[in-house]
Scaffold this active site. Structure first.
Site, mmCIF file in Angstrom:
data_model
loop_
_atom_site.group_PDB
_atom_site.id
_atom_site.type_symbol
_atom_site.label_atom_id
_atom_site.label_comp_id
_atom_site.label_asym_id
_atom_site.label_seq_id
_atom_site.Cartn_x
_atom_site.Cartn_y
_atom_site.Cartn_z
ATOM 1 N N ARG A 100 -82.176 -15.977 -29.196
ATOM 2 C CA ARG A 100 -81.451 -17.096 -28.586
ATOM 3 C C ARG A 100 -82.220 -18.351 -28.969
ATOM 4 O O ARG A 100 -83.371 -18.533 -28.556
ATOM 5 C CB ARG A 100 -81.399 -16.915 -27.062
ATOM 6 C CG ARG A 100 -80.657 -18.002 -26.290
ATOM 7 C CD ARG A 100 -80.670 -17.631 -24.809
ATOM 8 N NE ARG A 100 -80.180 -18.711 -23.964
ATOM 9 C CZ ARG A 100 -78.928 -18.858 -23.569
ATOM 10 N NH1 ARG A 100 -78.020 -17.989 -23.965
ATOM 11 N NH2 ARG A 100 -78.557 -19.855 -22.783
ATOM 12 N N HIS A 127 -71.830 -18.712 -30.545
ATOM 13 C CA HIS A 127 -72.173 -17.868 -29.393
ATOM 14 C C HIS A 127 -71.266 -16.637 -29.450
ATOM 15 O O HIS A 127 -70.386 -16.453 -28.606
ATOM 16 C CB HIS A 127 -71.968 -18.648 -28.102
ATOM 17 C CG HIS A 127 -72.712 -18.095 -26.923
ATOM 18 N ND1 HIS A 127 -73.424 -16.910 -26.977
ATOM 19 C CD2 HIS A 127 -72.841 -18.558 -25.642
ATOM 20 C CE1 HIS A 127 -73.969 -16.681 -25.789
ATOM 21 N NE2 HIS A 127 -73.630 -17.653 -24.974
ATOM 22 N N GLN A 130 -70.824 -13.964 -26.392
ATOM 23 C CA GLN A 130 -70.061 -14.497 -25.269
ATOM 24 C C GLN A 130 -68.566 -14.456 -25.551
ATOM 25 O O GLN A 130 -67.771 -14.005 -24.721
ATOM 26 C CB GLN A 130 -70.494 -15.934 -24.975
ATOM 27 C CG GLN A 130 -69.677 -16.622 -23.881
ATOM 28 C CD GLN A 130 -69.942 -16.057 -22.497
ATOM 29 O OE1 GLN A 130 -71.088 -15.990 -22.073
ATOM 30 N NE2 GLN A 130 -68.896 -15.665 -21.782
ATOM 31 N N ASP A 218 -66.725 -25.644 -20.816
ATOM 32 C CA ASP A 218 -68.179 -25.466 -20.844
ATOM 33 C C ASP A 218 -68.804 -26.754 -20.316
ATOM 34 O O ASP A 218 -68.119 -27.777 -20.157
ATOM 35 C CB ASP A 218 -68.624 -25.179 -22.286
ATOM 36 C CG ASP A 218 -70.054 -24.653 -22.383
ATOM 37 O OD1 ASP A 218 -70.688 -24.439 -21.333
ATOM 38 O OD2 ASP A 218 -70.543 -24.461 -23.510
ATOM 39 N N CYS A 258 -68.299 -19.966 -19.561
ATOM 40 C CA CYS A 258 -69.395 -19.092 -19.993
ATOM 41 C C CYS A 258 -70.593 -19.148 -19.060
ATOM 42 O O CYS A 258 -71.484 -18.289 -19.152
ATOM 43 C CB CYS A 258 -69.792 -19.420 -21.425
ATOM 44 S SG CYS A 258 -70.359 -21.116 -21.672
ATOM 45 N N ARG A 286 -70.427 -9.351 -20.412
ATOM 46 C CA ARG A 286 -71.479 -9.543 -21.416
ATOM 47 C C ARG A 286 -72.271 -8.247 -21.600
ATOM 48 O O ARG A 286 -72.649 -7.894 -22.720
ATOM 49 C CB ARG A 286 -72.415 -10.675 -20.998
ATOM 50 C CG ARG A 286 -71.814 -12.071 -21.067
ATOM 51 C CD ARG A 286 -71.605 -12.524 -22.497
ATOM 52 N NE ARG A 286 -72.847 -12.535 -23.244
ATOM 53 C CZ ARG A 286 -73.762 -13.513 -23.192
ATOM 54 N NH1 ARG A 286 -73.551 -14.577 -22.430
ATOM 55 N NH2 ARG A 286 -74.866 -13.449 -23.924
#
Length: 312
Positions: A100, A127, A130, A218, A258, A286
């Site tokens: 990450r 991402h 996700q 987001d 998310c 996830r």
């Protein structure tokens, strides 16, 4: 050559559909295996995380493996060791890397020198885990993706890029509403449209939301953009998802995020805490999608996959 999952397009279309179906099966059966027995994955997190770290740690454990957690503060990455050197050392110690990070180029540079699998747990460009989990959540909710409209409202960021990639593999319509100057990367958007994705970019958030079955947003300032937060608040003030906006969506439309969310900014508490909100399903999924992705990464080839690559 080891497999990588740096973006959704590292899978074939059929593999992506198969992985989503497999994740749903895994969730329903509370799947456990010994696929990663005797294997250790390094989780390299240059960005802090709750969902990504815990879900990946548990995914590896559910597959019989173990993890080593690393940050910039407890590795030489914090002292500017080149990532090429880091991965060449780790390739001799561990059996895979989940990273990450900020610059996506770190992942591609590592891939050029690795002898072990690498999975992108988030970068500034993509991402993928996700969004694959979000597609799983839509399918799990019974969505006929060929008749589904997804609205993306807000920043044309890494999430928007992975939604564009997903729209080239899955048959939903994607309408992104982003203010000028904050649109997705033009090359990624153009490639998505050229590849046959039903993708449109607009500036009016209500146009994107109107008739949408899933409304997605987001935070306005992601990690690493804290210095821009004040400016972004002004730019995005008309991009808040509130009850009035959700009323324009299709009957029974669902709200997606998310996480973590800044209630009162990109989404009102009224919407976030409503029955339309499926953010907790997204968060749970996830775990399951990452188990399916890891299974794909470590199964070694299409012929050894334990499921049919049927399209959704």
């Amino acid at each position: 050559m080891p497999r990588r999952f740096l973006e959704i397009h590292d899978m074939t279309r059929q593999e992506a559909h198969g992985v989503v179906n497999r994740a749903i099966e895994m969730k329903q059966s509370r799947f456990r295996s010994e696929l990663l027995a005797g294997r250790t994955l390094a989780l390299i997190f240059e960005k802090a995380s709750t969902r990504t770290r815990v879900s990946f740690e548990m995914a590896v454990r559910h597959l019989g493996g173990s993890t080593i957690y690393m940050t910039q503060n407890d590795s030489q990455l914090g002292r500017s060791e080149p990532v090429e050197d880091t991965i060449r050392v780790l390739s001799r110690y561990v059996d895979g890397v989940v990273m990450r990070t900020f610059e996506h180029s770190k992942l591609t540079r590592m891939w050029a020198k690795t002898s072990i699998p690498i999975v992108n747990a988030l970068s500034d460009d993509f991402h993928p885990c996700q969004v694959m989990g979000d597609v799983m959540t839509m399918v799990e909710r019974g969505a006929d993706l060929a008749k589904t409209k997804v609205a993306w409202v807000g920043d044309g960021n890494n999430m928007a890029h992975s939604w564009i990639n997903a729209a080239t593999y899955f048959p939903f319509e994607l309408v992104l509403a982003c203010p000028e100057g904050y649109t997705p990367n033009k090359d990624i958007l153009d490639a998505g449209i050229k590849a046959g994705g039903k993708i449109r970019l607009v500036t009016d958030p209500l146009e994107a939301i109107r008739g949408a079955h899933f409304v997605n947003t987001d935070v306005w300032a992601s990690m690493g953009q804290e210095s821009e937060a004040g400016e972004r608040m002004g730019v995005f003030q008309n991009y808040q998802v509130d009850a009035k906006a959700m009323a324009l969506a299709a009957p029974g439309a669902k709200f997606m995020h998310c996480l973590p969310a800044h209630q009162g900014e990109e989404v009102t508490t009224e919407v976030f805490e409503s029955e339309a909100s499926i953010v907790w399903d997204q968060a749970e999924n996830r775990l399951h999608i990452q188990k399916a992705i890891l299974e794909w990464v470590y199964s070694g080839g299409e012929g050894t996959l334990p499921y049919t690559l049927a399209e959704i």
